[in-house]
Design an enzyme around this catalytic site. Structure first.
Site, PDB file in Angstrom:
ATOM      1  N   CYS A   3       0.847  -1.198   0.000  1.00  0.00           N
ATOM      2  CA  CYS A   3       0.000   0.000   0.000  1.00  0.00           C
ATOM      3  C   CYS A   3       0.885   1.253   0.000  1.00  0.00           C
ATOM      4  O   CYS A   3       1.721   1.436   0.889  1.00  0.00           O
ATOM      5  CB  CYS A   3      -0.919  -0.006   1.225  1.00  0.00           C
ATOM      6  SG  CYS A   3      -1.791   1.552   1.451  1.00  0.00           S
ATOM      7  N   CYS A   6       0.557   3.357   3.119  1.00  0.00           N
ATOM      8  CA  CYS A   6       1.238   2.740   4.274  1.00  0.00           C
ATOM      9  C   CYS A   6       2.738   3.015   4.192  1.00  0.00           C
ATOM     10  O   CYS A   6       3.388   3.238   5.212  1.00  0.00           O
ATOM     11  CB  CYS A   6       0.980   1.237   4.319  1.00  0.00           C
ATOM     12  SG  CYS A   6      -0.667   0.833   4.930  1.00  0.00           S
ATOM     13  N   ASN A  84     -13.527   9.511  -1.994  1.00  0.00           N
ATOM     14  CA  ASN A  84     -13.875   8.591  -3.067  1.00  0.00           C
ATOM     15  C   ASN A  84     -13.995   7.199  -2.452  1.00  0.00           C
ATOM     16  O   ASN A  84     -13.117   6.791  -1.678  1.00  0.00           O
ATOM     17  CB  ASN A  84     -12.798   8.601  -4.156  1.00  0.00           C
ATOM     18  CG  ASN A  84     -12.787   9.914  -4.925  1.00  0.00           C
ATOM     19  OD1 ASN A  84     -13.816  10.562  -5.068  1.00  0.00           O
ATOM     20  ND2 ASN A  84     -11.622  10.315  -5.413  1.00  0.00           N
ATOM     21  N   HIS A  97      -8.679   7.985   2.560  1.00  0.00           N
ATOM     22  CA  HIS A  97      -8.085   9.326   2.516  1.00  0.00           C
ATOM     23  C   HIS A  97      -9.162  10.350   2.186  1.00  0.00           C
ATOM     24  O   HIS A  97     -10.038  10.110   1.355  1.00  0.00           O
ATOM     25  CB  HIS A  97      -6.934   9.406   1.497  1.00  0.00           C
ATOM     26  CG  HIS A  97      -7.287   8.890   0.142  1.00  0.00           C
ATOM     27  ND1 HIS A  97      -7.336   7.543  -0.156  1.00  0.00           N
ATOM     28  CD2 HIS A  97      -7.628   9.535  -1.001  1.00  0.00           C
ATOM     29  CE1 HIS A  97      -7.694   7.390  -1.424  1.00  0.00           C
ATOM     30  NE2 HIS A  97      -7.873   8.593  -1.958  1.00  0.00           N
TER      31      HIS A  97
HETATM   32  P1  AMP Z   1      -8.187   8.577  -5.013  1.00  0.00           P
HETATM   33  O1  AMP Z   1      -8.459   8.676  -6.473  1.00  0.00           O
HETATM   34  O2  AMP Z   1      -9.327   9.112  -4.170  1.00  0.00           O
HETATM   35  O3  AMP Z   1      -7.759   7.188  -4.583  1.00  0.00           O
HETATM   36  O4  AMP Z   1      -7.001   9.567  -4.725  1.00  0.00           O
HETATM   37  C1  AMP Z   1      -5.662   9.195  -4.612  1.00  0.00           C
HETATM   38  C2  AMP Z   1      -4.852  10.451  -4.656  1.00  0.00           C
HETATM   39  O5  AMP Z   1      -3.533  10.159  -4.236  1.00  0.00           O
HETATM   40  C3  AMP Z   1      -4.758  11.084  -6.041  1.00  0.00           C
HETATM   41  O6  AMP Z   1      -5.291  12.409  -6.032  1.00  0.00           O
HETATM   42  C4  AMP Z   1      -3.251  11.074  -6.332  1.00  0.00           C
HETATM   43  O7  AMP Z   1      -2.826  12.217  -7.037  1.00  0.00           O
HETATM   44  C5  AMP Z   1      -2.657  10.994  -4.942  1.00  0.00           C
HETATM   45  N1  AMP Z   1      -1.315  10.421  -4.861  1.00  0.00           N
HETATM   46  C6  AMP Z   1      -0.855   9.316  -5.481  1.00  0.00           C
HETATM   47  N2  AMP Z   1       0.429   9.069  -5.128  1.00  0.00           N
HETATM   48  C7  AMP Z   1       0.787  10.051  -4.263  1.00  0.00           C
HETATM   49  C8  AMP Z   1       1.986  10.363  -3.561  1.00  0.00           C
HETATM   50  N3  AMP Z   1       3.096   9.623  -3.672  1.00  0.00           N
HETATM   51  N4  AMP Z   1       1.999  11.462  -2.774  1.00  0.00           N
HETATM   52  C9  AMP Z   1       0.906  12.247  -2.667  1.00  0.00           C
HETATM   53  N5  AMP Z   1      -0.261  11.995  -3.290  1.00  0.00           N
HETATM   54  C10 AMP Z   1      -0.324  10.911  -4.086  1.00  0.00           C
END
Ligand code: AMP
Length: 114
Positions: A3, A6, A84, A97
């Site tokens: 994850c 995580c 989401n 999140h």
């Molecule tokens: P979701 O579509 O609700 O699962 O959102 C996941 C979010 O995590 C997206 O807006 C991504 O841009 C963000 N994300 C993915 N990898 C990282 C990372 N390494 N650091 C910060 N945000 C991230």
């Protein structure tokens, strides 16, 4: 466990935290969909809001109060809080999140999809 969030919690992926306590962390989204786009996550691996047990309600309170405090610190007058849920709901990362989005200057920009 593979994850991504995580790994961020365990500091295997370096990240600057806007907030960190025993229950939650907050950091900037890597692909911002708004002038201010911050994610608030629990330390504990909970897949989504669907997997959150009633007795874990304190985590949810902490996530939302952290979002509110960060919004105040960023002087956001108004903002969106988005969860989401599941693939069909647009959830890509299976670690609960909350998206905090704000800082727009006009109505058109506010019509976002995260
Ligand atoms: P979701 O579509 O609700 O699962 O959102 C996941 C979010 O995590 C997206 O807006 C991504 O841009 C963000 N994300 C993915 N990898 C990282 C990372 N390494 N650091 C910060 N945000 C991230």
């Amino acid at each position: 466990m593979e994850c991504l969030f995580c790994k961020i919690v365990n500091k295997e992926i370096p990240k600057e935290f806007l907030h960190e306590d025993e229950k939650v962390l907050a950091f900037y989204d890597i692909h911002p969909k708004a002038p201010t786009h911050i994610l608030i996550i629990p330390r504990e691996h909970i897949e989504s809001i669907v997997h959150l047990k009633e007795e874990q309600g304190d985590i949810l309170v902490k996530i939302f109060s952290t979002a509110k405090n960060i919004a105040e610190n960023h002087k956001l007058k108004g903002y969106k809080l988005i969860l989401n849920v599941g693939k069909e709901g647009g959830q890509v990362i299976d670690h609960l999140h909350l998206h905090l989005l704000g800082g727009w200057s006009n109505k058109e920009e506010r019509s976002i999809n995260v």
